[in-house]
Write a protein that holds these residues in place. Structure first.
Motif, PDB file in Angstrom:
ATOM      1  N   PHE A  19       0.855  -1.181   0.000  1.00  0.00           N
ATOM      2  CA  PHE A  19       0.000   0.000   0.000  1.00  0.00           C
ATOM      3  C   PHE A  19       0.889   1.229   0.000  1.00  0.00           C
ATOM      4  CE2 PHE A  19      -2.404   3.368   2.166  1.00  0.00           C
ATOM      5  CZ  PHE A  19      -3.473   3.467   1.284  1.00  0.00           C
ATOM      6  N   ALA A 271      -9.372   7.360  -2.255  1.00  0.00           N
ATOM      7  CA  ALA A 271      -9.210   5.933  -1.980  1.00  0.00           C
ATOM      8  C   ALA A 271      -9.446   5.610  -0.514  1.00  0.00           C
ATOM      9  CB  ALA A 271      -7.821   5.462  -2.396  1.00  0.00           C
ATOM     10  N   ASN A 275     -12.170   3.012   0.952  1.00  0.00           N
ATOM     11  CA  ASN A 275     -11.804   1.891   1.813  1.00  0.00           C
ATOM     12  C   ASN A 275     -12.724   1.817   3.030  1.00  0.00           C
ATOM     13  OD1 ASN A 275      -9.293   0.108   1.277  1.00  0.00           O
ATOM     14  ND2 ASN A 275      -8.698   2.109   0.484  1.00  0.00           N
ATOM     15  N   TYR A 276     -12.963   2.951   3.662  1.00  0.00           N
ATOM     16  CA  TYR A 276     -13.896   2.954   4.789  1.00  0.00           C
ATOM     17  C   TYR A 276     -15.264   2.449   4.347  1.00  0.00           C
ATOM     18  CZ  TYR A 276     -10.956   5.465   8.153  1.00  0.00           C
ATOM     19  OH  TYR A 276      -9.969   5.822   9.038  1.00  0.00           O
ATOM     20  N   PHE A 279     -15.253  -1.471   3.383  1.00  0.00           N
ATOM     21  CA  PHE A 279     -15.211  -2.366   4.535  1.00  0.00           C
ATOM     22  C   PHE A 279     -16.465  -2.224   5.385  1.00  0.00           C
ATOM     23  CE2 PHE A 279     -10.825  -2.831   3.345  1.00  0.00           C
ATOM     24  CZ  PHE A 279     -10.514  -4.117   3.747  1.00  0.00           C
ATOM     25  N   PHE A 294     -14.592  -2.401  -3.857  1.00  0.00           N
ATOM     26  CA  PHE A 294     -13.239  -2.961  -3.912  1.00  0.00           C
ATOM     27  C   PHE A 294     -12.694  -2.899  -5.339  1.00  0.00           C
ATOM     28  CE2 PHE A 294     -14.014  -5.411   0.159  1.00  0.00           C
ATOM     29  CZ  PHE A 294     -12.998  -4.778   0.863  1.00  0.00           C
ATOM     30  N   ILE A 297     -11.572   0.655  -6.020  1.00  0.00           N
ATOM     31  CA  ILE A 297     -10.329   1.011  -5.323  1.00  0.00           C
ATOM     32  C   ILE A 297      -9.132   0.332  -5.975  1.00  0.00           C
ATOM     33  CG2 ILE A 297      -9.137   1.032  -3.097  1.00  0.00           C
ATOM     34  CD1 ILE A 297     -11.937   0.669  -1.804  1.00  0.00           C
ATOM     35  N   ALA A 301      -6.597  -0.682  -2.413  1.00  0.00           N
ATOM     36  CA  ALA A 301      -7.281  -1.274  -1.270  1.00  0.00           C
ATOM     37  C   ALA A 301      -6.276  -1.529  -0.152  1.00  0.00           C
ATOM     38  CB  ALA A 301      -7.959  -2.577  -1.672  1.00  0.00           C
ATOM     39  N   THR A 302      -6.630  -1.133   1.061  1.00  0.00           N
ATOM     40  CA  THR A 302      -5.762  -1.360   2.215  1.00  0.00           C
ATOM     41  C   THR A 302      -6.146  -2.677   2.876  1.00  0.00           C
ATOM     42  OG1 THR A 302      -7.259  -0.262   3.749  1.00  0.00           O
ATOM     43  CG2 THR A 302      -5.643   1.108   2.627  1.00  0.00           C
ATOM     44  N   ALA A 304      -7.274  -2.757   5.734  1.00  0.00           N
ATOM     45  CA  ALA A 304      -8.505  -2.135   6.230  1.00  0.00           C
ATOM     46  C   ALA A 304      -8.082  -0.704   6.499  1.00  0.00           C
ATOM     47  CB  ALA A 304      -8.993  -2.812   7.503  1.00  0.00           C
ATOM     48  N   PRO A 305      -9.008   0.223   6.551  1.00  0.00           N
ATOM     49  CA  PRO A 305      -8.594   1.598   6.834  1.00  0.00           C
ATOM     50  C   PRO A 305      -8.328   1.819   8.314  1.00  0.00           C
ATOM     51  CG  PRO A 305     -10.946   1.489   6.495  1.00  0.00           C
ATOM     52  CD  PRO A 305     -10.415   0.121   6.218  1.00  0.00           C
TER      53      PRO A 305
END
Length: 330
Positions: A19, A271, A275-276, A279, A294, A297, A301-302, A304-305
């Motif tokens: 990331f 982004a 992500n928030y 998820f 997803f 993004i 994509a992380t 999770a944020p």
């Protein structure tokens, strides 16, 4: 048919998700690489092009300031151009991250931020640096003061609002899920003040997620967010609706990979908003919307944020993929 989630990239070993905090800003990525080799003139040109786009300027200076050699090359730039407000801002940003890492004193980093602020009184970016510093090393009052100074210069500053939401979420870490916690009031107020079309519509969801992070880290809630009542509460449903309505409005009513929609081009930190939202949609059970997000993004994509203890990022992504495709949680 539900679109397949994007391929996830792994780096430094198969269990670690790559990331980049530059968030796909190609100009920033190029300038950061140049700075690592001492070519600060590339950064000067980038910041000149950025101008008074305060959200982009803040994002770019934060990412540049995190570089290992940023402080040294910012100092070289200041020696060559002592009146440069951009050089002072980069030096201040680098000092903030050095102080957060224990490599210089918070007091000296604070003074560098104040010097940059005096050189460019209308620029919220040095105050953004002070807010980052206050979250890491300062007091509640210092956090509020820095945030107020940013907001006084740019009322809708994206990064500052996110940071203040995180700061507030981190207060009262052991009191459980208090529905009247100040972070919820702040996020709803800020989103309402920002008005229609603002990405700050996502803030109430950020508050919910970040409060969950704090409670999970304190042991007040289980660390794995999957299928918990927390995500189907009235507050969660309302927060998700506000955030998702903003995204649908922005994309002309489509949850897919649309372009700028009614409100123009991409925000530099879009982004993170997505992500928030992705998820949040996933944990609330709306896997079709989560899969579409997803896909939008993609490589940004992380894990999770937010972060959890004892949570396997590879498993989290595999679970998200499988649920989105209807294969269960294996």
């Amino acid at each position: 048919m539900t679109p397949p989630p994007p391929p996830f990239r792994f780096a430094r070993g198969k269990d670690d998700v790559a990331f980049d905090p530059a968030l796909g800003d190609d100009e920033l990525i190029a300038a950061r690489a140049a700075l690592s080799h001492g070519r600060w003139t590339d950064v000067r040109a980038l910041l000149a092009r950025t101008g008074a786009d305060w959200d982009s300027r803040g994002h770019r200076l934060v990412v540049l300031g995190e570089g290992k050699s940023a402080a040294a090359w910012a100092h070289e730039w200041q020696l060559a151009e002592p009146e440069s407000t951009d050089a002072a801002a980069l030096s201040a940003s680098a000092a903030v991250f050095r102080a957060a890492a224990g490599k210089q004193s918070p007091e000296s980093a604070r003074e560098q931020c104040m010097r940059a602020a005096r050189m460019a009184p209308g620029d919220p970016t040095p105050w953004l640096g002070l807010l980052i510093l206050a979250r890491r090393t300062g007091t509640d009052d210092e956090q509020v003061r820095a945030f107020d100074q940013v907001r006084g210069r740019h009322r809708g500053h994206h990064h500052a609002h996110y940071l203040m939401t995180m700061c507030l979420a981190e207060r009262q870490k052991t009191d459980g899920d208090d529905p009247f916690h100040e972070v919820y009031e702040f996020a709803e107020w800020a989103a309402g003040e920002a008005g229609a079309g603002s990405p700050l519509a996502v803030l109430p969801l950020v508050a919910l997620v970040e409060r969950f992070r704090v409670l999970a880290e304190a042991g007040a809630l289980p660390g794995d967010p999957a299928r918990q009542p927390y995500w189907t509460s009235a507050r969660a449903r309302t927060s998700l609706r506000w955030a998702f309505d903003w995204w649908l409005d922005r994309n002309g009513g489509s949850s897919g990979s649309g372009g700028g929609g009614a409100h123009g081009g991409d925000h530099p930190r879009l982004a993170l908003d997505l992500n928030y939202l992705a998820f949040g949609k996933f944990h609330s059970g709306d896997t079709v919307a989560a899969a579409a997000l997803f896909n939008r993004i993609g490589a940004l994509a992380t894990r999770a944020p937010w972060s959890y203890r004892d949570r396997d990022p590879k498993k989290a992504f595999r679970t998200a993929r499988n649920y989105a495709l209807g294969f269960g949680s294996s």
